[in-house]
Design an enzyme around this catalytic site. Structure first.
Site, PDB file in Angstrom:
ATOM      1  N   SER A 127      49.489  47.351  34.990  1.00  0.00           N
ATOM      2  CA  SER A 127      48.146  47.784  34.575  1.00  0.00           C
ATOM      3  C   SER A 127      47.520  48.708  35.608  1.00  0.00           C
ATOM      4  O   SER A 127      47.763  48.575  36.816  1.00  0.00           O
ATOM      5  CB  SER A 127      47.276  46.537  34.414  1.00  0.00           C
ATOM      6  OG  SER A 127      45.912  46.893  34.308  1.00  0.00           O
ATOM      7  N   TYR A 152      43.956  37.764  37.139  1.00  0.00           N
ATOM      8  CA  TYR A 152      44.822  38.479  36.186  1.00  0.00           C
ATOM      9  C   TYR A 152      45.376  39.747  36.842  1.00  0.00           C
ATOM     10  O   TYR A 152      46.585  39.993  36.844  1.00  0.00           O
ATOM     11  CB  TYR A 152      44.038  38.846  34.917  1.00  0.00           C
ATOM     12  CG  TYR A 152      44.672  40.000  34.180  1.00  0.00           C
ATOM     13  CD1 TYR A 152      45.828  39.825  33.440  1.00  0.00           C
ATOM     14  CD2 TYR A 152      44.146  41.300  34.287  1.00  0.00           C
ATOM     15  CE1 TYR A 152      46.445  40.894  32.816  1.00  0.00           C
ATOM     16  CE2 TYR A 152      44.755  42.371  33.664  1.00  0.00           C
ATOM     17  CZ  TYR A 152      45.894  42.162  32.933  1.00  0.00           C
ATOM     18  OH  TYR A 152      46.513  43.239  32.328  1.00  0.00           O
ATOM     19  N   LYS A 156      49.427  41.127  38.226  1.00  0.00           N
ATOM     20  CA  LYS A 156      50.136  42.401  38.012  1.00  0.00           C
ATOM     21  C   LYS A 156      50.585  42.989  39.356  1.00  0.00           C
ATOM     22  O   LYS A 156      51.701  43.477  39.492  1.00  0.00           O
ATOM     23  CB  LYS A 156      49.240  43.384  37.249  1.00  0.00           C
ATOM     24  CG  LYS A 156      48.914  42.949  35.836  1.00  0.00           C
ATOM     25  CD  LYS A 156      50.169  42.800  34.983  1.00  0.00           C
ATOM     26  CE  LYS A 156      49.902  42.264  33.606  1.00  0.00           C
ATOM     27  NZ  LYS A 156      51.126  41.924  32.851  1.00  0.00           N
TER      28      LYS A 156
HETATM   29  N1  UFG Z   1      32.553  47.496  27.416  1.00  0.00           N
HETATM   30  C1  UFG Z   1      31.285  47.448  26.908  1.00  0.00           C
HETATM   31  N2  UFG Z   1      30.990  46.457  26.020  1.00  0.00           N
HETATM   32  C2  UFG Z   1      31.906  45.519  25.620  1.00  0.00           C
HETATM   33  C3  UFG Z   1      33.210  45.602  26.145  1.00  0.00           C
HETATM   34  C4  UFG Z   1      33.496  46.598  27.059  1.00  0.00           C
HETATM   35  O1  UFG Z   1      30.420  48.254  27.249  1.00  0.00           O
HETATM   36  O2  UFG Z   1      31.567  44.641  24.823  1.00  0.00           O
HETATM   37  C5  UFG Z   1      32.878  48.565  28.372  1.00  0.00           C
HETATM   38  C6  UFG Z   1      33.330  48.035  29.717  1.00  0.00           C
HETATM   39  O3  UFG Z   1      32.234  47.750  30.526  1.00  0.00           O
HETATM   40  C7  UFG Z   1      34.180  49.201  30.202  1.00  0.00           C
HETATM   41  C8  UFG Z   1      34.795  49.771  28.914  1.00  0.00           C
HETATM   42  O4  UFG Z   1      33.950  49.313  27.870  1.00  0.00           O
HETATM   43  O5  UFG Z   1      33.385  50.167  30.784  1.00  0.00           O
HETATM   44  C9  UFG Z   1      36.197  49.281  28.653  1.00  0.00           C
HETATM   45  O6  UFG Z   1      36.216  47.869  28.734  1.00  0.00           O
HETATM   46  P1  UFG Z   1      37.473  47.008  28.266  1.00  0.00           P
HETATM   47  O7  UFG Z   1      37.132  45.569  28.503  1.00  0.00           O
HETATM   48  O8  UFG Z   1      37.897  47.411  26.907  1.00  0.00           O
HETATM   49  O9  UFG Z   1      38.597  47.504  29.248  1.00  0.00           O
HETATM   50  P2  UFG Z   1      38.672  47.415  30.832  1.00  0.00           P
HETATM   51  O10 UFG Z   1      38.833  48.814  31.311  1.00  0.00           O
HETATM   52  O11 UFG Z   1      37.600  46.614  31.427  1.00  0.00           O
HETATM   53  O12 UFG Z   1      39.967  46.506  30.963  1.00  0.00           O
HETATM   54  C10 UFG Z   1      41.209  47.046  30.840  1.00  0.00           C
HETATM   55  C11 UFG Z   1      42.204  45.990  30.368  1.00  0.00           C
HETATM   56  C12 UFG Z   1      42.406  44.926  31.391  1.00  0.00           C
HETATM   57  C13 UFG Z   1      42.638  45.530  32.748  1.00  0.00           C
HETATM   58  C14 UFG Z   1      41.571  46.518  33.086  1.00  0.00           C
HETATM   59  C15 UFG Z   1      41.845  47.221  34.368  1.00  0.00           C
HETATM   60  O13 UFG Z   1      41.776  45.402  29.164  1.00  0.00           O
HETATM   61  O14 UFG Z   1      43.525  44.178  31.023  1.00  0.00           O
HETATM   62  O15 UFG Z   1      41.517  47.509  32.092  1.00  0.00           O
HETATM   63  O16 UFG Z   1      40.881  48.152  34.680  1.00  0.00           O
HETATM   64  F1  UFG Z   1      42.641  44.584  33.717  1.00  0.00           F
END
Ligand code: UFG
Length: 340
Positions: A127, A152, A156
């Site tokens: 990741s 988590y 990785k």
């Molecule tokens: N977000 C929102 N509202 C929500 C969900 C997410 O605004 O309800 C935002 C988050 O704050 C972020 C973006 O949307 O800015 C993406 O969020 P995600 O949760 O979809 O993805 P992440 O980038 O946080 O997480 C992903 C993977 C994880 C990994 C991570 C590493 O899902 O497995 O990237 O950066 F660990």
């Protein structure tokens, strides 16, 4: 044509990879413990490909299950290892569950490869979380790996370290693929993401809100130093991502790898803000999304998107599908789920 073990093969990325393997003429052997998916994903794979893959319900964190798998399958040509827990928040609450499951299964698999007489290429699901908030954007594979924000993410990082050491000591060949943000579903809407409970990730939350399952999307943070104040990510279509795994395993099978352990970013190279994702979703679905701004989510980075030069050049792989296409497929899948 190769016989490839796909661990976690009924999960989100695993199931799309099973389809991609079959479409390239390979034979997947699918293993899953069904902890975060459903057995009927097998039907989805069959519907798309016309092939019902061999399936075993096994838990790879249990030594006897792994021993059984390798005793009964001495003809595997490669392994693509997806099976892992992946909920960032849950991993903070239950770190030992994450370390035990994600690392034990990895070690057992590598031990089996090391024991065997044959060379079995190993592809690891890693990741972009290993980079944390990278100083330079886009993020190249040589960007420093920083202390993980969650157990988590740490599984990785440690996973990559374990593989690196096993490669050096045991003559194993491996590729770690560092995913940015996988989204979307197969264009047939026969397989896709199956989030259990309230989704943590953006796209399932967006599609569930549009479907009326959730009342409102909270956008976490609109005061980031970005073009519209919301955080930037590199959203990659899961089918593009799946196809990269086939290329990676074929690279090792053909012995075209330059090093025994290689690492590649899998992203589009384009960063999108949360608001841009919402706008794109509204465009492709023709719906208005109910959202509000909420405080930043702890642990979130400001911006992360991939430098794709290495993977473009060495794997000859490039994401083909647009953000709009990815969101349209996610929406089609959500509508299909609503009918089940
Ligand atoms: N977000 C929102 N509202 C929500 C969900 C997410 O605004 O309800 C935002 C988050 O704050 C972020 C973006 O949307 O800015 C993406 O969020 P995600 O949760 O979809 O993805 P992440 O980038 O946080 O997480 C992903 C993977 C994880 C990994 C991570 C590493 O899902 O497995 O990237 O950066 F660990």
């Amino acid at each position: 044509m190769a016989k490839i073990l796909i661990t976690g093969g009924l999960g989100y990325i695993g199931s799309h990879t099973a389809v991609a393997l079959i479409e390239k003429g390979h034979t997947p052997v699918v293993v899953d413990n069904l902890s975060n998916t459903r057995i009927d994903v097998l039907e989805g794979i069959e519907k798309i490909t016309g092939v019902r893959p061999e399936f075993h319900q096994l838990d790879l964190a249990i030594a006897t299950d792994v021993a059984y798998l390798f005793r009964t399958h001495n003809d595997l040509d490669g392994i693509i290892h997806f099976a892992a827990y992946k909920a960032v928040g849950e991993s903070v609450a239950e770190p030992l569950k994450y370390y035990n499951n994600n690392l034990t299964s990895l070690i057992y698999l590598l031990q089996e490869i090391a024991k065997g007489q044959r060379d079995i290429p190993f592809i690891f699901s890693s990741s972009c979380t290993v980079y944390g908030q990278a100083k330079d954007l886009p993020i190249t594979e040589v960007a420093p790996v920083v202390p993980a924000e969650s157990p988590y993410g740490n599984t990785k990082q440690i996973g990559e370290e374990i593989i690196k050491d096993a490669v050096a000591a045991n003559g194993i060949k491996a590729i770690a693929l560092r995913y940015f943000n996988p989204i979307g579903a197969h264009e047939s809407a026969a397989i896709g993401e199956l989030p259990l409970g309230v989704p943590q990730n953006l796209i399932p939350f967006v599609t569930q809100t549009a479907a009326g399952i959730r009342e409102q999307l909270s956008i976490f943070g609109n005061d980031y130093p970005t073009r519209d104040g919301t955080a930037i990510r590199d959203y990659i279509h899961v089918v593009d991502l799946a196809e990269a795994h086939i290329i990676a395993v074929e690279r090792l099978l053909a012995q075209e790898n330059e090093l025994p352990f290689e690492v590649f970013n899998l992203g589009t190279g384009e960063g999108s803000t949360v608001l841009e994702v919402v706008e794109a979703f509204e465009r492709v679905s023709g719906m208005k999304l109910n959202y509000r701004f909420a405080p930043r989510r702890p642990g979130d980075v400001i911006a992360a998107y991939a430098d794709t030069k290495k993977v473009n050049e060495k794997l000859g792989w490039k994401a083909k599908r647009s953000l709009d296409a990815s969101l349209a497929s996610a929406w089609a899948w959500q509508q299909r789920l609503g009918k089940d």
